[in-house]
Design a protein around this motif. Structure first.
Motif, PDB file in Angstrom:
ATOM      1  N   ARG A 210     -53.739 -11.510  26.870  1.00  0.00           N
ATOM      2  CA  ARG A 210     -55.053 -11.906  27.396  1.00  0.00           C
ATOM      3  C   ARG A 210     -55.361 -13.311  26.905  1.00  0.00           C
ATOM      4  O   ARG A 210     -55.684 -13.517  25.751  1.00  0.00           O
ATOM      5  CB  ARG A 210     -56.144 -10.944  26.940  1.00  0.00           C
ATOM      6  N   GLY A 211     -55.187 -14.288  27.810  1.00  0.00           N
ATOM      7  CA  GLY A 211     -55.437 -15.678  27.421  1.00  0.00           C
ATOM      8  C   GLY A 211     -54.426 -16.140  26.388  1.00  0.00           C
ATOM      9  O   GLY A 211     -53.211 -16.008  26.564  1.00  0.00           O
ATOM     10  N   GLU A 212     -54.945 -16.645  25.273  1.00  0.00           N
ATOM     11  CA  GLU A 212     -54.087 -17.181  24.229  1.00  0.00           C
ATOM     12  C   GLU A 212     -53.756 -16.150  23.161  1.00  0.00           C
ATOM     13  O   GLU A 212     -53.209 -16.505  22.113  1.00  0.00           O
ATOM     14  CB  GLU A 212     -54.768 -18.388  23.560  1.00  0.00           C
ATOM     15  N   VAL A 213     -54.106 -14.894  23.368  1.00  0.00           N
ATOM     16  CA  VAL A 213     -53.813 -13.857  22.383  1.00  0.00           C
ATOM     17  C   VAL A 213     -53.090 -12.698  23.054  1.00  0.00           C
ATOM     18  O   VAL A 213     -53.111 -12.540  24.281  1.00  0.00           O
ATOM     19  CB  VAL A 213     -55.109 -13.332  21.703  1.00  0.00           C
ATOM     20  N   VAL A 214     -52.442 -11.887  22.220  1.00  0.00           N
ATOM     21  CA  VAL A 214     -51.807 -10.647  22.664  1.00  0.00           C
ATOM     22  C   VAL A 214     -52.529  -9.512  21.951  1.00  0.00           C
ATOM     23  O   VAL A 214     -52.689  -9.537  20.725  1.00  0.00           O
ATOM     24  CB  VAL A 214     -50.310 -10.626  22.330  1.00  0.00           C
ATOM     25  N   GLU A 215     -52.982  -8.520  22.733  1.00  0.00           N
ATOM     26  CA  GLU A 215     -53.727  -7.403  22.177  1.00  0.00           C
ATOM     27  C   GLU A 215     -52.849  -6.151  22.144  1.00  0.00           C
ATOM     28  O   GLU A 215     -52.256  -5.780  23.158  1.00  0.00           O
ATOM     29  CB  GLU A 215     -54.982  -7.124  22.991  1.00  0.00           C
ATOM     30  N   LEU A 216     -52.795  -5.527  20.982  1.00  0.00           N
ATOM     31  CA  LEU A 216     -52.097  -4.254  20.817  1.00  0.00           C
ATOM     32  C   LEU A 216     -53.152  -3.192  20.532  1.00  0.00           C
ATOM     33  O   LEU A 216     -53.955  -3.337  19.607  1.00  0.00           O
ATOM     34  CB  LEU A 216     -51.078  -4.341  19.681  1.00  0.00           C
ATOM     35  N   ARG A 217     -53.129  -2.104  21.323  1.00  0.00           N
ATOM     36  CA  ARG A 217     -54.139  -1.056  21.223  1.00  0.00           C
ATOM     37  C   ARG A 217     -53.496   0.234  20.726  1.00  0.00           C
ATOM     38  O   ARG A 217     -52.503   0.699  21.295  1.00  0.00           O
ATOM     39  CB  ARG A 217     -54.814  -0.811  22.571  1.00  0.00           C
ATOM     40  N   VAL A 218     -54.088   0.783  19.660  1.00  0.00           N
ATOM     41  CA  VAL A 218     -53.655   2.075  19.128  1.00  0.00           C
ATOM     42  C   VAL A 218     -54.745   3.084  19.490  1.00  0.00           C
ATOM     43  O   VAL A 218     -55.855   3.032  18.964  1.00  0.00           O
ATOM     44  CB  VAL A 218     -53.441   2.010  17.605  1.00  0.00           C
ATOM     45  N   VAL A 219     -54.426   4.001  20.406  1.00  0.00           N
ATOM     46  CA  VAL A 219     -55.415   4.898  21.002  1.00  0.00           C
ATOM     47  C   VAL A 219     -55.213   6.299  20.458  1.00  0.00           C
ATOM     48  O   VAL A 219     -54.090   6.823  20.446  1.00  0.00           O
ATOM     49  CB  VAL A 219     -55.293   4.915  22.542  1.00  0.00           C
ATOM     50  N   ASP A 220     -56.308   6.904  19.962  1.00  0.00           N
ATOM     51  CA  ASP A 220     -56.240   8.318  19.574  1.00  0.00           C
ATOM     52  C   ASP A 220     -57.288   9.100  20.368  1.00  0.00           C
ATOM     53  O   ASP A 220     -58.240   8.518  20.892  1.00  0.00           O
ATOM     54  CB  ASP A 220     -56.443   8.491  18.068  1.00  0.00           C
ATOM     55  N   ARG A 221     -57.090  10.412  20.459  1.00  0.00           N
ATOM     56  CA  ARG A 221     -57.991  11.305  21.189  1.00  0.00           C
ATOM     57  C   ARG A 221     -58.735  12.225  20.234  1.00  0.00           C
ATOM     58  O   ARG A 221     -59.059  13.352  20.574  1.00  0.00           O
ATOM     59  CB  ARG A 221     -57.193  12.132  22.184  1.00  0.00           C
ATOM     60  N   GLY A 222     -59.005  11.738  19.037  1.00  0.00           N
ATOM     61  CA  GLY A 222     -59.688  12.531  18.035  1.00  0.00           C
ATOM     62  C   GLY A 222     -61.182  12.590  18.268  1.00  0.00           C
ATOM     63  O   GLY A 222     -61.691  12.312  19.362  1.00  0.00           O
ATOM     64  N   PRO A 223     -61.942  12.911  17.219  1.00  0.00           N
ATOM     65  CA  PRO A 223     -63.399  13.064  17.374  1.00  0.00           C
ATOM     66  C   PRO A 223     -64.129  11.744  17.589  1.00  0.00           C
ATOM     67  O   PRO A 223     -65.286  11.752  18.002  1.00  0.00           O
ATOM     68  CB  PRO A 223     -63.812  13.715  16.048  1.00  0.00           C
ATOM     69  N   GLY A 224     -63.462  10.621  17.319  1.00  0.00           N
ATOM     70  CA  GLY A 224     -64.136   9.332  17.487  1.00  0.00           C
ATOM     71  C   GLY A 224     -65.052   9.014  16.309  1.00  0.00           C
ATOM     72  O   GLY A 224     -65.209   9.802  15.374  1.00  0.00           O
ATOM     73  N   VAL A 225     -65.666   7.850  16.371  1.00  0.00           N
ATOM     74  CA  VAL A 225     -66.549   7.370  15.305  1.00  0.00           C
ATOM     75  C   VAL A 225     -67.825   6.845  15.950  1.00  0.00           C
ATOM     76  O   VAL A 225     -67.767   6.053  16.900  1.00  0.00           O
ATOM     77  CB  VAL A 225     -65.881   6.248  14.476  1.00  0.00           C
ATOM     78  N   PRO A 226     -68.998   7.277  15.483  1.00  0.00           N
ATOM     79  CA  PRO A 226     -70.252   6.735  16.046  1.00  0.00           C
ATOM     80  C   PRO A 226     -70.327   5.216  15.874  1.00  0.00           C
ATOM     81  O   PRO A 226     -69.742   4.643  14.961  1.00  0.00           O
ATOM     82  CB  PRO A 226     -71.344   7.441  15.214  1.00  0.00           C
ATOM     83  N   ASP A 227     -71.076   4.582  16.763  1.00  0.00           N
ATOM     84  CA  ASP A 227     -71.178   3.129  16.731  1.00  0.00           C
ATOM     85  C   ASP A 227     -71.678   2.627  15.387  1.00  0.00           C
ATOM     86  O   ASP A 227     -71.185   1.624  14.857  1.00  0.00           O
ATOM     87  CB  ASP A 227     -72.116   2.639  17.847  1.00  0.00           C
ATOM     88  N   GLU A 228     -72.663   3.331  14.814  1.00  0.00           N
ATOM     89  CA  GLU A 228     -73.259   2.838  13.572  1.00  0.00           C
ATOM     90  C   GLU A 228     -72.317   2.962  12.377  1.00  0.00           C
ATOM     91  O   GLU A 228     -72.559   2.377  11.322  1.00  0.00           O
ATOM     92  CB  GLU A 228     -74.568   3.579  13.285  1.00  0.00           C
ATOM     93  N   ASP A 229     -71.237   3.744  12.504  1.00  0.00           N
ATOM     94  CA  ASP A 229     -70.314   3.952  11.384  1.00  0.00           C
ATOM     95  C   ASP A 229     -69.020   3.173  11.522  1.00  0.00           C
ATOM     96  O   ASP A 229     -68.162   3.248  10.633  1.00  0.00           O
ATOM     97  CB  ASP A 229     -69.983   5.446  11.242  1.00  0.00           C
ATOM     98  N   ARG A 230     -68.864   2.423  12.596  1.00  0.00           N
ATOM     99  CA  ARG A 230     -67.565   1.791  12.829  1.00  0.00           C
ATOM    100  C   ARG A 230     -67.242   0.710  11.794  1.00  0.00           C
ATOM    101  O   ARG A 230     -66.102   0.579  11.351  1.00  0.00           O
ATOM    102  CB  ARG A 230     -67.517   1.198  14.242  1.00  0.00           C
ATOM    103  N   GLU A 231     -68.245  -0.066  11.401  1.00  0.00           N
ATOM    104  CA  GLU A 231     -67.972  -1.087  10.400  1.00  0.00           C
ATOM    105  C   GLU A 231     -67.770  -0.475   9.023  1.00  0.00           C
ATOM    106  O   GLU A 231     -67.114  -1.062   8.170  1.00  0.00           O
ATOM    107  CB  GLU A 231     -69.120  -2.104  10.360  1.00  0.00           C
ATOM    108  N   THR A 232     -68.340   0.700   8.787  1.00  0.00           N
ATOM    109  CA  THR A 232     -68.149   1.361   7.494  1.00  0.00           C
ATOM    110  C   THR A 232     -66.687   1.716   7.273  1.00  0.00           C
ATOM    111  O   THR A 232     -66.216   1.787   6.133  1.00  0.00           O
ATOM    112  CB  THR A 232     -69.019   2.638   7.427  1.00  0.00           C
ATOM    113  N   MET A 233     -65.947   1.939   8.366  1.00  0.00           N
ATOM    114  CA  MET A 233     -64.523   2.263   8.228  1.00  0.00           C
ATOM    115  C   MET A 233     -63.754   1.165   7.526  1.00  0.00           C
ATOM    116  O   MET A 233     -62.723   1.420   6.905  1.00  0.00           O
ATOM    117  CB  MET A 233     -63.907   2.480   9.619  1.00  0.00           C
ATOM    118  N   PHE A 234     -64.244  -0.078   7.631  1.00  0.00           N
ATOM    119  CA  PHE A 234     -63.516  -1.210   7.074  1.00  0.00           C
ATOM    120  C   PHE A 234     -64.004  -1.590   5.678  1.00  0.00           C
ATOM    121  O   PHE A 234     -63.653  -2.640   5.165  1.00  0.00           O
ATOM    122  CB  PHE A 234     -63.648  -2.420   8.007  1.00  0.00           C
ATOM    123  N   THR A 235     -64.829  -0.739   5.073  1.00  0.00           N
ATOM    124  CA  THR A 235     -65.277  -0.980   3.706  1.00  0.00           C
ATOM    125  C   THR A 235     -64.253  -0.405   2.741  1.00  0.00           C
ATOM    126  O   THR A 235     -63.839   0.750   2.880  1.00  0.00           O
ATOM    127  CB  THR A 235     -66.643  -0.313   3.455  1.00  0.00           C
TER     128      THR A 235
END
Length: 854
Positions: A764-789
Motif C-alpha cells: 500500500r503506497g510506500e509500505v507493505v502491510e502484513l496482517r495477522v488475523v485471529d477469530r478469537g473474542p477480540g478486544v474492546p476499542d478502549e482496551d486496545r492500547e492497553t495491550m501494548f503496555t
C-alpha cells in the motif's frame, strides 16, 4: 585549547555530491600542507568517490559485534590519538551501533571539535530533525536517522551541494549513485522529479534561514543599523481600526509577490492620544489574521508614531512598509502632514505603500489637534497670537467710535479663547497681554497712550486678562489629563496584549523577553539570577554574583551595568539595555518582569515534573517487572533444577528414553529463560532509546514461514497468504522474526481450533502491510492500547503465560525499524494486528546515510 571548526556540506538528496565535495575540500587542504585524515567515508562502491579517497591518510575503523554480526564504525579515539588538524567524517546523522560510546555520529564529531580538531562532514536535509516529518510527508519515506538542527546551525560553515533534479536523475541512470538493478525502482519512487524539486527548495530555504541568522549576528556585532536589502521583509502598520484587516491582506499579497517575504505587523501604543480610541478587539482579531497568514505580530511604544514605525522597520531590516491612506481633511493636513506623509518623507530606502481602504474605523480617532497640545500646535498658537491679535485690533480701529470698550474686549477675548484651544497656555498668555496693551492704546481714554483714566475701563481690561488666563489654565489642565488618560490607555493596551499572549500559551520565557525588547525598542533584555550573596549595593554591579538565565539580544553581566535595573525578588532581576525608560514605561516593564519570573518558575517546574514522571515510570516498570518475573523465572529454573538433579543423583534408574525426556525438559525450560531474558533486555533498550536496527531488504514470503517454524507445531494450521512477488521490506532480520513470532503466537493463543489464524500481506503506497488475523473474542476499542503496555496481559490473572512483554516489545521493535504495529477489529469477530514496514525499494532513496557521488 580552542574548539575546532565544523564545516558541513548540506544536500537535498542522496547523490547530489556532498561526499565528493567534502573529499575535494580535504584534498585541497592536504595539498596546501594541512594535516588531513579521513575518519570515515562510505564510498558505496562508487569509483569516483573511491578515487578521491585514494592518497589521503585513512584512520582504521573500529569493529563492533552486535546480534552475531560485525559492523565497522568511526573510531573517535583513534582520530583523537592521531590529533590531525582536519578530520573528514561523513554522514553526520548516522546512528552508531548499540554499545558505542555515543548514540549518534554527530556526538562523535562534537568530541573531535572539543579536542581542537577541525571537522568536515556531510548531511542530507531529510535528516534534519525539524524537517523529518515534512520530508516523510513529501516522499512517503520516514527517516530514522536524524540530527538536531542546532548542531548544523552551530557549524562555522555550511555549504550547499546543489544540483538540479534532472541532472541528479541522469547521474542515477549512468550508475553513479546506485547499482543498475536498483535505478528503476529509485527513479519511480523516491527520486521522482517532484520529490527532488521539493527537497531542493526545502534545503535552499533552510540554508537561507541560517545565512540570515549569520547576517543578523554580524549586523549586531558591527552595530550596523542601516538597512541591507538582503531579503524582502514587509511591515504593516495597524492602528486598531476596521481597515486593519484590509491592510494585513494587502501586505500578505505584497509579501507573496516578493517571493515569500517575511510579514510582520506592528501596532504603536503611544502616549499622544491616538492609543486611547483604538479597539483592542480589532487588534486581537488582526493579530490572529496575521498569524494565520504566516506573519508575526509586534507591539511597540512610542510618542511619535512615524518615528516608532521607522525604528521598528529598520530594526527588523524591513524593505517595505504598508500604511493605510489618511482620512484626514484638508484643513487637518494643513496643520499637520499626518503619519503617512511624515513616514514616507523619513523612510529613506524603505518603500512605503499607502493603501486606500473603504472601511473607516467605527470609532473616530481622537485627533492630535483636539486632545493634546504638542509643540507644533503651540508654535502655531504663538504665530497666531503675534499676528492675529494685532490684525484683529487693526480691523476694529475704524469702529471705535460706534462700539464701546466692553464690546471690543469681548471680541478680543473670543480670539484669545480660540488661541487657548489651539496652542494652550503660552499662546493664550501672549495673546492676552498683546490684547491688553492694544486695547489700552487704541480704545481706552486717553487714546493712543498707555494710560487709563477711567476706573471702570481699568477693571474691564484686568477682568479680560484674568478670563483669558483662566480659560488657558482650564484648557491646559484638560490637555494634561487627556495626556495621562492616553498614556494609561497605552499601558493598558500593552498589558492586555501581554495577558492575551499568556492566555494563548505564548508565555515562554524567551518570547516574553523578546516581546519586552521590541515593545520599548531596547538593545537587550536579560533575566539575571543571583548565584551567591553579595556585599551591599556593589553587588548589583558584580558579574560574579549574577548569571544570565535567559536573554533577548546580547546578555548583560549584572543588573547594575544596565540603564534599567528592575528587581523582581531577592534572587531575580531584569536588566534592560538601550535607553533609560520613563517611570510609566518602567511600570509596564515591571509587569513583564513578574511574568518572566513566573515563566521561569513554570519551566523549572515542568522540567522537575518530567524528571519525576520518568522516575515514576521507571519505578512502575521495575515494580511490575519484579512482580511479573517472580513466577516466570521460578518455573523454568525449577524444571531445569529438577531435571539436572535427577540425572546426577539417580544413576542408572532412568532408561535412555527417560533421560532424553529429562534433557528435553531442561532444554525447553532454558529456551523459555533465554526468550524471557532477551525480551527483558530488549524492552530495557527500548525504554532507554538505545536499541538500534539495521534494515536490509527482506522478502516476507521467506520471513513468515521461518517464524512459523520457530513457533512449532501449534502454528501448523496457520493459513498463509503472502504472495512471492510482494515487494521486499526494509527490516532488521532478527527484529522482524521476533515481531512475527510474538504477534502470531498471540493470535494462536486466542484463536479457536476450528477457526485457525490467518496471515496475509499486501503493498500500500510506500509500505507493505502484513496482517495477522485471529477469530478469537477480540478486544474492546478502549482496551486496545492497553495491550501494548509492558507487563500487562488482558484477561490474565496469573503469570504462567509470560510477563506481558510480547506486544509491547513488538510495537517498539516495529517503530525502531521505521514501521508500525496497530490493532484492528476483524470483521465477524476477533482481532487483526497490522504490521506496516517501509518498502525496501523506497527506503533506498535515502540510503539511511545520505551518501552520494559526483
Amino acid at each position: 585549547m580552542p574548539r575546532g571548526q565544523l564545516r558541513i556540506y548540506l544536500g537535498a538528496a542522496p547523490g547530489v555530491g556532498k561526499t565528493f565535495a567534502a573529499l575535494e575540500e580535504a584534498r585541497r587542504r592536504a595539498e596546501r600542507g594541512t594535516d588531513v585524515v579521513v575518519g570515515f567515508v562510505e564510498t558505496h562502491g562508487r569509483p569516483a568517490t573511491a578515487a578521491l579517497v585514494a592518497g589521503l591518510e585513512t584512520v582504521p575503523r573500529r569493529t563492533v559485534e552486535y546480534r552475531g554480526a560485525v559492523f565497522e564504525e568511526f573510531d573517535v579515539d583513534a582520530v583523537i590519538a592521531r590529533a590531525p588538524a582536519v578530520a573528514l567524517v561523513d554522514e553526520l546523522a548516522h546512528a552508531n551501533v548499540p554499545g558505542s560510546r555515543h548514540e549518534k555520529r554527530w556526538q562523535d564529531v562534537d568530541e573531535l571539535l572539543d579536542a581542537g580538531i577541525d571537522v568536515v562532514s556531510t548531511v542530507n536535509v531529510q535528516h534534519l530533525e525539524s524537517l523529518n516529518d515534512v520530508v516523510a510527508q513529501i516522499t512517503g519515506v520516514p527517516q530514522r536517522e536524524t540530527v538536531p538542527d542546532e548542531v548544523v546551525r552551530r557549524a562555522d560553515q555550511v555549504e550547499l551541494a546543489d544540483i538540479t533534479p534532472e541532472a541528479l536523475r541522469r547521474r542515477m541512470v549512468h550508475g553513479n549513485v546506485y547499482p543498475p538493478e536498483k535505478v528503476d525502482a529509485a527513479l519511480s519512487n523516491y527520486f521522482r522529479v517532484g520529490n527532488l524539486t521539493a527537497l531542493r527548495e526545502i534545503a535552499l530555504l533552510w540554508l537561507a534561514d541560517k545565512v540570515e541568522d549569520q547576517l543578523e549576528r554580524y549586523r549586531e556585532d558591527q552595530h550596523i543599523t542601516a538597512m541591507w536589502e538582503s531579503r524582502e521583509r514587509v511591515v504593516v502598520a495597524l492602528s486598531g481600526g476596521d481597515e486593519g484587516d484590509t491592510l494585513v491582506r494587502r501586505a500578505a499579497r505584497i509579501a507573496a509577490r516578493s517571493g515569500g517575504a517575511d510579514l510582520k505587523a506592528v501596532h504603536v501604543a503611544s502616549g499622544d492620544g491616538l492609543a486611547g480610541a483604538r479597539s483592542a478587539r480589532n487588534l486581537a482579531r488582526q493579530q490572529g489574521l496575521v498569524e494565520d497568514l504566516g506573519g508575526s505580530y509586534h507591539q511597540v511604544v512610542g510618542d511619535s508614531i512615524p518615528e516608532a514605525l521607522l525604528e521598528f522597520a529598520r530594526g527588523v531590516n524591513a524593505t517595505q512598509l504598508v500604511l493605510g491612506a489618511s482620512r484626514r481633511g484638508r484643513f487637518a493636513q494643513m496643520l499637520s502632514r499626518g503619519v503617512g506623509v511624515t513616514t514616507t518623507a523619513r523612510s529613506g530606502r524603505i518603500d512605503v505603500h499607502l493603501v486606500s481602504h473603504e472601511r473607516v474605523a467605527a470609532v473616530k480617532r481622537v485627533r492630535s489637534g483636539r486632545g493634546l497640545i504638542d509643540a507644533t500646535r503651540r508654535r502655531l498658537g504663538i504665530v497666531l497670537a503675534v499676528l492675529g491679535v494685532p490684525a484683529l485690533v487693526a480691523v476694529l480701529i475704524p469702529f471705535h467710535e460706534g462700539l464701546s470698550l466692553t464690546t471690543m474686549i469681548l471680541i478680543v477675548l473670543t480670539a484669545v479663547m480660540a488661541l487657548t484651544l489651539t496652542g494652550g497656555m503660552w499662546p493664550a498668555l501672549l495673546g492676552a497681554l498683546l490684547g491688553f496693551f492694544l486695547l489700552n492704546y487704541f480704545f481706552a481714554t486717553p487714546y493712543y497712550q498707555f494710560k487709563i483714566h477711567d476706573r471702570e475701563q481699568l477693571i474691564a481690561l484686568v477682568v479680560f486678562v484674568a478670563l483669558a488666563l483662566g480659560g488657558a489654565g482650564v484648557v491646559n489642565l484638560s490637555a494634561a489629563r487627556a495626556r495621562l488618560a492616553a498614556r494609561a490607555s497605552a499601558e493598558a493596551q500593552t498589558l492586555a496584549t501581554l495577558a492575551g499572549n499568556v492566555l494563548r500559551g505564548g508565555n515562554r520565557l524567551a518570547d516574553l523577553l523578546e516581546q519586552l525588547r521590541e515593545t520599548f525598542a531596547l538593545e537587550s533584555v536579560t533575566l539575571l539570577e543571583r548565584t551567591e550573596p553579595g556585599a551591599g549595593p556593589a553587588e548589583r554591579h558584580d558579574p560574579k554574583v549574577w548569571r544570565a538565565v535567559a536573554c533577548a539580544g546580547e546578555a548583560c553581566g549584572s543588573p547594575g551595568t544596565a540603564e534599567n535595573d528592575l528587581p523582581i525578588n531577592d534572587d531575580l532581576a531584569l536588566a534592560l539595555r538601550g535607553h533609560t525608560l520613563e517611570a510609566a514605561d518602567r511600570r509596564i516593564a515591571q509587569a513583564f518582569a513578574m511574568h518572566a519570573a513566573a515563566a521561569l518558575e513554570q519551566e523549572r517546574l515542568e522540567r522537575q515534573a518530567a524528571a519525576v514522571q520518568r522516575l515514576t515510570d521507571t519505578d512502575k516498570m521495575r515494580t511490575a517487572l519484579l512482580a511479573a518475573v517472580s513466577h516466570d523465572l521460578r518455573t523454568p529454573l525449577a524444571s531445569v533444577r529438577v531435571a539436572v538433579t535427577s540425572l546426577r543423583s539417580t544413576g542408572e534408574l532412568f532408561t535412555p528414553a527417560e533421560r532424553t525426556e529429562l534433557l528435553e525438559s531442561a532444554e525447553t525450560s532454558l529456551s523459555r529463560l533465554t526468550g524471557l531474558v532477551d525480551n527483558l533486555l530488549d524492552m530495557s533498550r527500548l525504554q532507554a532509546g538505545v536499541l538500534g536496527a539495521n534494515p536490509v531488504p527482506i522478502a516476507l514470503d521467506e520471513a513468515v514461514p521461518t517464524a512459523l517454524d520457530e513457533i512449532g507445531e501449534s502454528a501448523a494450521d496457520v493459513r498463509l497468504d503472502v504472495a512471492p512477488d510482494l515487494p521486499e521490506v526494509a527490516a532488521d532480520p532478527g527484529l522482524l522474526q521476533r515481531i512475527l513470532v510474538n504477534v502470531i503466537a498471540n493470535a494462536l493463543r486466542f484463536s479457536p481450533a476450528e477457526r485457525p489464524s490467518r496471515v496475509t500481506a499486501g503493498a500500500r503506497g510506500e509500505v507493505v502491510e502484513l496482517r495477522v488475523v485471529d477469530r478469537g473474542p477480540g478486544v474492546p476499542d478502549e482496551d486496545r492500547e492497553t495491550m501494548f503496555t509492558p507487563f500487562q496481559r488482558l484477561g490474565d490473572r496469573d503469570n504462567t503465560t509470560g510477563v506481558g512483554l510480547g506486544l509491547a516489545l513488538s510495537r517498539g521493535l516495529a517503530e525502531a525499524m521505521g514501521g508500525s504495529l496497530l490493532p484492528e477489529a476483524t470483521p465477524g469477530g476477533g482481532l487483526t494486528m497490522v504490521l506496516a514496514l517501509p518498502r525496501a525499494d523506497a527506503g533506498r532513496g535515502d540510503g539511511g546515510h545520505g551518501e552520494e557521488a559526483a
